[in-house]
Design an enzyme around this catalytic site. Structure first.
Site, PDB file in Angstrom:
ATOM      1  N   ARG A  19       0.837  -1.209   0.000  1.00 47.77           N
ATOM      2  CA  ARG A  19       0.000   0.000   0.000  1.00 47.77           C
ATOM      3  C   ARG A  19       0.870   1.258   0.000  1.00 47.77           C
ATOM      4  O   ARG A  19       0.562   2.249  -0.653  1.00 47.77           O
ATOM      5  CB  ARG A  19      -0.929  -0.017   1.213  1.00 47.77           C
ATOM      6  CG  ARG A  19      -1.902  -1.185   1.121  1.00 47.77           C
ATOM      7  CD  ARG A  19      -2.986  -1.086   2.125  1.00 47.77           C
ATOM      8  NE  ARG A  19      -3.708   0.156   1.953  1.00 47.77           N
ATOM      9  CZ  ARG A  19      -4.453   0.700   2.892  1.00 47.77           C
ATOM     10  NH1 ARG A  19      -4.579   0.121   4.057  1.00 47.77           N
ATOM     11  NH2 ARG A  19      -5.079   1.827   2.675  1.00 47.77           N
ATOM     12  N   ASN A  24      -8.268   8.495   5.332  1.00 43.35           N
ATOM     13  CA  ASN A  24      -7.239   7.858   4.509  1.00 43.35           C
ATOM     14  C   ASN A  24      -5.879   7.900   5.195  1.00 43.35           C
ATOM     15  O   ASN A  24      -5.544   8.851   5.889  1.00 43.35           O
ATOM     16  CB  ASN A  24      -7.151   8.533   3.138  1.00 43.35           C
ATOM     17  CG  ASN A  24      -8.459   8.400   2.379  1.00 43.35           C
ATOM     18  OD1 ASN A  24      -9.284   7.565   2.740  1.00 43.35           O
ATOM     19  ND2 ASN A  24      -8.648   9.197   1.356  1.00 43.35           N
ATOM     20  N   VAL A  25      -5.088   6.866   4.913  1.00 43.38           N
ATOM     21  CA  VAL A  25      -3.758   6.790   5.499  1.00 43.38           C
ATOM     22  C   VAL A  25      -2.698   7.244   4.496  1.00 43.38           C
ATOM     23  O   VAL A  25      -1.501   7.159   4.765  1.00 43.38           O
ATOM     24  CB  VAL A  25      -3.474   5.358   6.029  1.00 43.38           C
ATOM     25  CG1 VAL A  25      -4.349   5.063   7.246  1.00 43.38           C
ATOM     26  CG2 VAL A  25      -3.713   4.290   4.954  1.00 43.38           C
ATOM     27  N   HIS A  84      -7.503   7.770  10.967  1.00 41.75           N
ATOM     28  CA  HIS A  84      -7.077   6.362  11.000  1.00 41.75           C
ATOM     29  C   HIS A  84      -5.565   6.199  10.877  1.00 41.75           C
ATOM     30  O   HIS A  84      -5.090   5.137  10.485  1.00 41.75           O
ATOM     31  CB  HIS A  84      -7.811   5.568   9.905  1.00 41.75           C
ATOM     32  CG  HIS A  84      -9.290   5.465  10.138  1.00 41.75           C
ATOM     33  ND1 HIS A  84     -10.188   5.092   9.169  1.00 41.75           N
ATOM     34  CD2 HIS A  84     -10.027   5.706  11.257  1.00 41.75           C
ATOM     35  CE1 HIS A  84     -11.409   5.095   9.673  1.00 41.75           C
ATOM     36  NE2 HIS A  84     -11.343   5.473  10.942  1.00 41.75           N
ATOM     37  N   CYS A 127       5.913   0.623  17.381  1.00 37.85           N
ATOM     38  CA  CYS A 127       6.217  -0.705  17.902  1.00 37.85           C
ATOM     39  C   CYS A 127       4.923  -1.411  18.331  1.00 37.85           C
ATOM     40  O   CYS A 127       4.085  -0.825  19.017  1.00 37.85           O
ATOM     41  CB  CYS A 127       7.183  -0.597  19.088  1.00 37.85           C
ATOM     42  SG  CYS A 127       7.563  -2.199  19.799  1.00 37.85           S
ATOM     43  N   CYS A 180       5.696  -1.921  22.473  1.00 39.94           N
ATOM     44  CA  CYS A 180       5.787  -0.782  23.417  1.00 39.94           C
ATOM     45  C   CYS A 180       5.109   0.476  22.861  1.00 39.94           C
ATOM     46  O   CYS A 180       5.065   1.497  23.553  1.00 39.94           O
ATOM     47  CB  CYS A 180       7.239  -0.497  23.793  1.00 39.94           C
ATOM     48  SG  CYS A 180       8.219   0.261  22.489  1.00 39.94           S
ATOM     49  N   CYS A 193      12.849  -1.794  22.303  1.00 40.91           N
ATOM     50  CA  CYS A 193      12.493  -3.036  23.010  1.00 40.91           C
ATOM     51  C   CYS A 193      12.590  -4.278  22.128  1.00 40.91           C
ATOM     52  O   CYS A 193      12.257  -5.373  22.589  1.00 40.91           O
ATOM     53  CB  CYS A 193      11.083  -2.908  23.586  1.00 40.91           C
ATOM     54  SG  CYS A 193       9.791  -3.124  22.353  1.00 40.91           S
ATOM     55  N   ASN A 205     -20.100  11.288  -4.162  1.00 39.96           N
ATOM     56  CA  ASN A 205     -19.829   9.846  -4.213  1.00 39.96           C
ATOM     57  C   ASN A 205     -20.366   9.303  -5.537  1.00 39.96           C
ATOM     58  O   ASN A 205     -21.287   9.880  -6.114  1.00 39.96           O
ATOM     59  CB  ASN A 205     -20.532   9.150  -3.028  1.00 39.96           C
ATOM     60  CG  ASN A 205     -19.932   7.801  -2.688  1.00 39.96           C
ATOM     61  OD1 ASN A 205     -19.890   6.898  -3.516  1.00 39.96           O
ATOM     62  ND2 ASN A 205     -19.453   7.658  -1.460  1.00 39.96           N
ATOM     63  N   ALA A 232     -15.359  11.967  -7.834  1.00 40.11           N
ATOM     64  CA  ALA A 232     -14.852  13.113  -7.066  1.00 40.11           C
ATOM     65  C   ALA A 232     -14.050  14.059  -7.957  1.00 40.11           C
ATOM     66  O   ALA A 232     -14.129  15.278  -7.809  1.00 40.11           O
ATOM     67  CB  ALA A 232     -13.992  12.604  -5.911  1.00 40.11           C
TER      68      ALA A 232
HETATM   69  N1  APR Z   1     -15.395   9.343  -6.550  1.00 40.24           N
HETATM   70  C1  APR Z   1     -16.218   9.409  -5.471  1.00 40.24           C
HETATM   71  N2  APR Z   1     -16.521   8.338  -4.705  1.00 40.24           N
HETATM   72  C2  APR Z   1     -15.989   7.152  -5.024  1.00 40.24           C
HETATM   73  C3  APR Z   1     -15.123   6.997  -6.140  1.00 40.24           C
HETATM   74  C4  APR Z   1     -14.836   8.163  -6.923  1.00 40.24           C
HETATM   75  N3  APR Z   1     -14.034   8.100  -7.983  1.00 40.24           N
HETATM   76  N4  APR Z   1     -14.748   5.691  -6.203  1.00 40.24           N
HETATM   77  C5  APR Z   1     -15.334   5.066  -5.173  1.00 40.24           C
HETATM   78  N5  APR Z   1     -16.094   5.938  -4.452  1.00 40.24           N
HETATM   79  C6  APR Z   1     -16.870   5.689  -3.241  1.00 40.24           C
HETATM   80  C7  APR Z   1     -17.554   4.334  -3.172  1.00 40.24           C
HETATM   81  O1  APR Z   1     -18.869   4.417  -3.751  1.00 40.24           O
HETATM   82  C8  APR Z   1     -17.644   4.108  -1.659  1.00 40.24           C
HETATM   83  O2  APR Z   1     -18.806   4.712  -1.112  1.00 40.24           O
HETATM   84  O3  APR Z   1     -15.922   5.675  -2.183  1.00 40.24           O
HETATM   85  C9  APR Z   1     -16.410   4.859  -1.120  1.00 40.24           C
HETATM   86  C10 APR Z   1     -15.279   3.970  -0.662  1.00 40.24           C
HETATM   87  O4  APR Z   1     -15.715   3.227   0.451  1.00 40.24           O
HETATM   88  P1  APR Z   1     -14.735   2.333   1.313  1.00 40.24           P
HETATM   89  O5  APR Z   1     -13.902   1.475   0.443  1.00 40.24           O
HETATM   90  O6  APR Z   1     -15.588   1.656   2.335  1.00 40.24           O
HETATM   91  O7  APR Z   1     -13.735   3.394   2.000  1.00 40.24           O
HETATM   92  P2  APR Z   1     -13.932   4.248   3.334  1.00 40.24           P
HETATM   93  O8  APR Z   1     -15.346   4.687   3.504  1.00 40.24           O
HETATM   94  O9  APR Z   1     -12.882   5.279   3.323  1.00 40.24           O
HETATM   95  O10 APR Z   1     -13.603   3.158   4.440  1.00 40.24           O
HETATM   96  C11 APR Z   1     -13.597   3.556   5.797  1.00 40.24           C
HETATM   97  O11 APR Z   1     -12.752   1.433   6.458  1.00 40.24           O
HETATM   98  O12 APR Z   1     -11.334  -0.414   6.340  1.00 40.24           O
HETATM   99  C12 APR Z   1     -11.554   0.814   6.907  1.00 40.24           C
HETATM  100  O13 APR Z   1      -9.848   2.065   7.926  1.00 40.24           O
HETATM  101  C13 APR Z   1     -10.432   1.795   6.673  1.00 40.24           C
HETATM  102  O14 APR Z   1     -10.526   4.227   6.565  1.00 40.24           O
HETATM  103  C14 APR Z   1     -11.125   3.014   6.091  1.00 40.24           C
HETATM  104  C15 APR Z   1     -12.548   2.822   6.570  1.00 40.24           C
END
Ligand code: APR
Length: 268
Positions: A81, A113-114, A130, A138, A141, A169, A232, A250
């Site tokens: 990743r 997002n990370v 997140h 670690c 620790c 550690c 979305n 987006a």
């Molecule tokens: N533009 C806008 N929205 C989009 C696009 C795009 N190009 N592509 C995908 N999506 C939308 C999808 O429809 C979905 O609703 O992005 C969303 C992605 O959802 P997830 O994969 O569930 O991601 P997220 O909501 O960030 O997940 C939350 O889940 O596993 C954990 O820690 C992880 O931070 C993460 C958390």
């Protein structure tokens, strides 16, 4: 509830309502999820994976017990990743949010997002609910660790590698991200909630809204009287009066929306 292109008066009525709300807002929060980085080539969490990771479900690797059971696999998944992020560039959606801060309004960015694509697109003080891929800590620790140069990327042959060891550690290093079953960093969460409760508009981009407590953020904004604009590819709205649903990618919706918001007049 409104959608772009929906027959609610005129085409683009939701876009117009969203730009009006933004134009009248003094404080805007942008809240993002994996969907904002999808068009930069970073897989979302609930998309099927490809390549060597195809047999794995990301959610099964985001736990402490998965790391305990198979540290090489989990560490390798995060190396992969990190490599994806290193090869990715911020897209038009990250850039539009970075630009938003230049139009004379207070803009706060809170992300699940990370990756670091908001920062690389010019947003300052990004809150990572997140955690972040760029720093390890670690497993034993919990102190921050340093990533050796040779551990920045997955080996070319895809071979899994042992996680590096803590300099204090000797425990195994793990990524400094929040896994299922773990609490969000409380200072970050408290600051995020305070910002959300004080904003007039929250733009929620690219999140499925199913992982709590982050998923509560749009609801917190709505119950504090803010307008929530969802961006979305799917309808993720909850039919509240102050919710606007802009369906689309987006990278297409955000630049179009934010270009409609005029620069605020600065006090003389
Ligand atoms: N533009 C806008 N929205 C989009 C696009 C795009 N190009 N592509 C995908 N999506 C939308 C999808 O429809 C979905 O609703 O992005 C969303 C992605 O959802 P997830 O994969 O569930 O991601 P997220 O909501 O960030 O997940 C939350 O889940 O596993 C954990 O820690 C992880 O931070 C993460 C958390």
């Amino acid at each position: 509830m409104n959608q772009v292109g929906e027959d609610s008066g005129s085409p683009g009525a939701a876009l117009k309502r969203a730009s009006d709300a933004l134009s009248n807002a003094g404080h805007i929060v942008c809240f993002s999820g994996a969907g904002i980085s999808a068009e930069s080539g970073i897989a979302t969490y609930r998309d099927p994976l490809t390549g060597i990771w195809a047999p794995h479900d990301p959610q099964t690797m985001e736990t402490a017990s998965a790391f305990r059971k198979n540290p090489q696999l989990v560490w390798g998944w995060y190396l992969w990743r990190r490599q994806q992020v290193a090869n990715a560039q911020p897209n038009a959606a990250h850039l539009a949010i970075g630009q938003l801060a230049t139009i004379g309004r207070k803009v706060s960015v809170i992300t699940q997002n990370v990756d670091d694509l908001h920062e690389r697109a010019g947003s300052a003080d990004v809150m990572h609910l997140h955690g972040s891929l760029s720093t390890p800590k670690c497993f034993a620790c919990h102190r921050p660790g340093t990533l050796p140069q040779h551990q920045m990327l997955l080996p070319a042959d895809g071979a899994l590698v042992e996680p590096p060891r803590c300099g204090r550690c000797s425990g195994k290093l793990r990524p400094n991200v929040v896994w299922y079953g773990e609490d969000l960093p409380s200072d970050v969460w408290k600051s995020a909630v305070a910002l959300v409760k004080s904003c007039e508009v929250l733009i929620s981009v690219g999140t499925s809204g199913i992982v709590t407590p982050a998923a509560d953020i749009p609801w917190l904004a709505l119950s504090s009287g803010a307008t929530v604009i969802h961006v979305n590819t799917e309808d993720v709205s909850t039919a509240q009066p102050n919710e606007l649903m802009l369906i689309g990618k987006a990278t297409e919706v955000l630049p179009k929306l934010l270009a409609l918001v005029p620069r605020a007049e600065q006090p003389q």
